[in-house]
Design an enzyme around this catalytic site. Structure first.
Site, PDB file in Angstrom:
ATOM      1  N   HIS A 164       0.828  -1.203   0.000  1.00 16.83           N
ATOM      2  CA  HIS A 164       0.000   0.000   0.000  1.00 16.83           C
ATOM      3  C   HIS A 164       0.868   1.261   0.000  1.00 16.83           C
ATOM      4  O   HIS A 164       1.847   1.321   0.758  1.00 16.83           O
ATOM      5  CB  HIS A 164      -0.883   0.039   1.251  1.00 16.83           C
ATOM      6  CG  HIS A 164      -1.985  -0.951   1.225  1.00 16.83           C
ATOM      7  ND1 HIS A 164      -1.811  -2.245   1.657  1.00 16.83           N
ATOM      8  CD2 HIS A 164      -3.272  -0.856   0.825  1.00 16.83           C
ATOM      9  CE1 HIS A 164      -2.953  -2.903   1.531  1.00 16.83           C
ATOM     10  NE2 HIS A 164      -3.857  -2.082   1.015  1.00 16.83           N
ATOM     11  N   GLU A 176       8.321  -0.040   4.893  1.00 15.88           N
ATOM     12  CA  GLU A 176       8.910   1.289   4.745  1.00 15.88           C
ATOM     13  C   GLU A 176      10.216   1.397   5.535  1.00 15.88           C
ATOM     14  O   GLU A 176      11.208   1.948   5.042  1.00 15.88           O
ATOM     15  CB  GLU A 176       7.904   2.361   5.178  1.00 15.88           C
ATOM     16  CG  GLU A 176       6.781   2.585   4.192  1.00 15.88           C
ATOM     17  CD  GLU A 176       5.761   1.459   4.085  1.00 15.88           C
ATOM     18  OE1 GLU A 176       4.981   1.466   3.114  1.00 15.88           O
ATOM     19  OE2 GLU A 176       5.723   0.566   4.973  1.00 15.88           O
ATOM     20  N   ASP A 185      27.343   2.726  -2.820  1.00 17.90           N
ATOM     21  CA  ASP A 185      27.549   3.478  -4.055  1.00 17.90           C
ATOM     22  C   ASP A 185      28.559   4.604  -3.872  1.00 17.90           C
ATOM     23  O   ASP A 185      29.433   4.800  -4.709  1.00 17.90           O
ATOM     24  CB  ASP A 185      26.223   4.061  -4.554  1.00 17.90           C
ATOM     25  CG  ASP A 185      26.416   4.880  -5.813  1.00 17.90           C
ATOM     26  OD1 ASP A 185      26.918   4.321  -6.815  1.00 17.90           O
ATOM     27  OD2 ASP A 185      26.093   6.085  -5.794  1.00 17.90           O
TER      28      ASP A 185
END
Length: 146
Positions: free
Chosen positions: A63, A98, A112
């Site tokens: 959701h 989340e 990165d």
């Protein structure tokens, strides 16, 4: 998607953690702020917050949620960096994904930004630490060694 329309809104939160292990030279550069790409920990925090807000577009059947708060903390440890992310809202479904997405993307951002210094960094130990609220109530992970 699971129908959450009839569920009551409750205060909900979730916290996830993980770490990225690396060579001492890379860790020193992160700690000292000398990584060529810039402030690694600041970028990781921002990336994690942005990622948490995008979870519903990244994970199928998840959701889209209007989060009340997301925090991402990066702590330099002896052989790497630990990331702890917490998401919260008042809503009808939990925020575990989340928190997990925020944690993972923060860790990948560290990779990165520092990969020029250590391509062998290892993202590890990513897991949910706790969740609160909802029908199933509160949950806390068992303590683990390591």
């Amino acid at each position: 998607m699971v129908d959450v329309g009839s569920k009551a809104e409750t205060a909900r939160s979730a916290t996830a953690t993980g770490r990225i292990a690396m060579k001492p030279e890379a860790l020193s550069a992160i700690r000292d702020g000398t990584v060529p790409k810039g402030d690694v920990l600041a970028a990781a925090r921002i990336a994690g917050i942005i990622a948490a807000k995008q979870t519903g577009t990244l994970i199928p059947l998840c959701h889209p949620l209007a989060l009340d708060s997301v925090s991402v903390e990066c702590t330099v440890e002896k052989q790497g960096v630990r990331v702890t992310a917490t998401a919260s809202l008042s809503g009808k479904t939990g925020v575990e994904m989340e928190a997990m997405v925020a944690c993972n993307i923060a860790l990948l951002t560290i990779y990165d930004m520092a990969k020029a210094l250590d391509k062998g960094m290892v993202v590890e130990e990513v897991r949910l630490l706790s969740k609160t609220g909802g029908k199933s109530g509160d949950w806390h992970a068992d303590e683990r060694a390591g």
